[in-house]
Design a protein around this motif. Structure first.
Motif, PDB file in Angstrom:
ATOM      1  N   ASN A   1      43.715  44.406  44.939  1.00  0.00           N
ATOM      2  CA  ASN A   1      44.201  44.410  43.567  1.00  0.00           C
ATOM      3  C   ASN A   1      43.009  44.372  42.622  1.00  0.00           C
ATOM      4  OD1 ASN A   1      45.669  44.205  41.274  1.00  0.00           O
ATOM      5  ND2 ASN A   1      46.529  42.184  41.702  1.00  0.00           N
ATOM      6  N   GLN A   2      42.778  45.470  41.964  1.00  0.00           N
ATOM      7  CA  GLN A   2      41.674  45.529  41.017  1.00  0.00           C
ATOM      8  C   GLN A   2      42.243  45.560  39.606  1.00  0.00           C
ATOM      9  OE1 GLN A   2      39.353  48.948  41.999  1.00  0.00           O
ATOM     10  NE2 GLN A   2      38.245  47.885  43.619  1.00  0.00           N
ATOM     11  N   GLU A   3      41.985  44.478  38.900  1.00  0.00           N
ATOM     12  CA  GLU A   3      42.443  44.393  37.527  1.00  0.00           C
ATOM     13  C   GLU A   3      41.237  44.373  36.612  1.00  0.00           C
ATOM     14  OE1 GLU A   3      45.250  41.473  35.737  1.00  0.00           O
ATOM     15  OE2 GLU A   3      46.102  41.643  37.742  1.00  0.00           O
ATOM     16  N   SER A   4      41.326  45.117  35.571  1.00  0.00           N
ATOM     17  CA  SER A   4      40.247  45.142  34.597  1.00  0.00           C
ATOM     18  C   SER A   4      40.763  44.578  33.289  1.00  0.00           C
ATOM     19  CB  SER A   4      39.760  46.574  34.400  1.00  0.00           C
ATOM     20  OG  SER A   4      38.810  46.601  33.372  1.00  0.00           O
ATOM     21  N   ASN A   5      40.183  43.487  32.902  1.00  0.00           N
ATOM     22  CA  ASN A   5      40.535  42.894  31.619  1.00  0.00           C
ATOM     23  C   ASN A   5      39.404  43.148  30.640  1.00  0.00           C
ATOM     24  OD1 ASN A   5      42.911  41.832  32.585  1.00  0.00           O
ATOM     25  ND2 ASN A   5      41.970  39.890  33.192  1.00  0.00           N
TER      26      ASN A   5
END
Length: 68
Positions: free
Chosen positions: A2-6
């Motif tokens: 899971n790659q989340e970019s904030n």
């Protein structure tokens, strides 16, 4: 995986105020000088310079104390 970019970018309150003031000036709602219309930009820049100078002076003073 899971790659989340904030990333929080955006225009901010200064940009919104500037845009609102410019639009109001251009449509004739306000009759302010352009200095005041663009004041959110130069006031925030001036505050940034003041904070930078205060930090610079503080770090210089701390550096002098530690050398003694």
């Amino acid at each position: 995986m899971n790659q989340e970019s904030n990333s929080s970018g955006g225009i901010g309150i200064v940009g919104i105020l500037t845009i609102v003031f410019v639009v109001l000036k251009l449509v004739g709602v306000i009759d302010w000088s352009w200095w005041w219309v663009l004041s959110p930009l130069w006031i925030s820049a001036a505050l940034g310079v003041v904070v930078f100078v205060i930090l610079l002076v503080t770090f210089k003073a701390i550096g002098r104390r530690t050398r003694r």
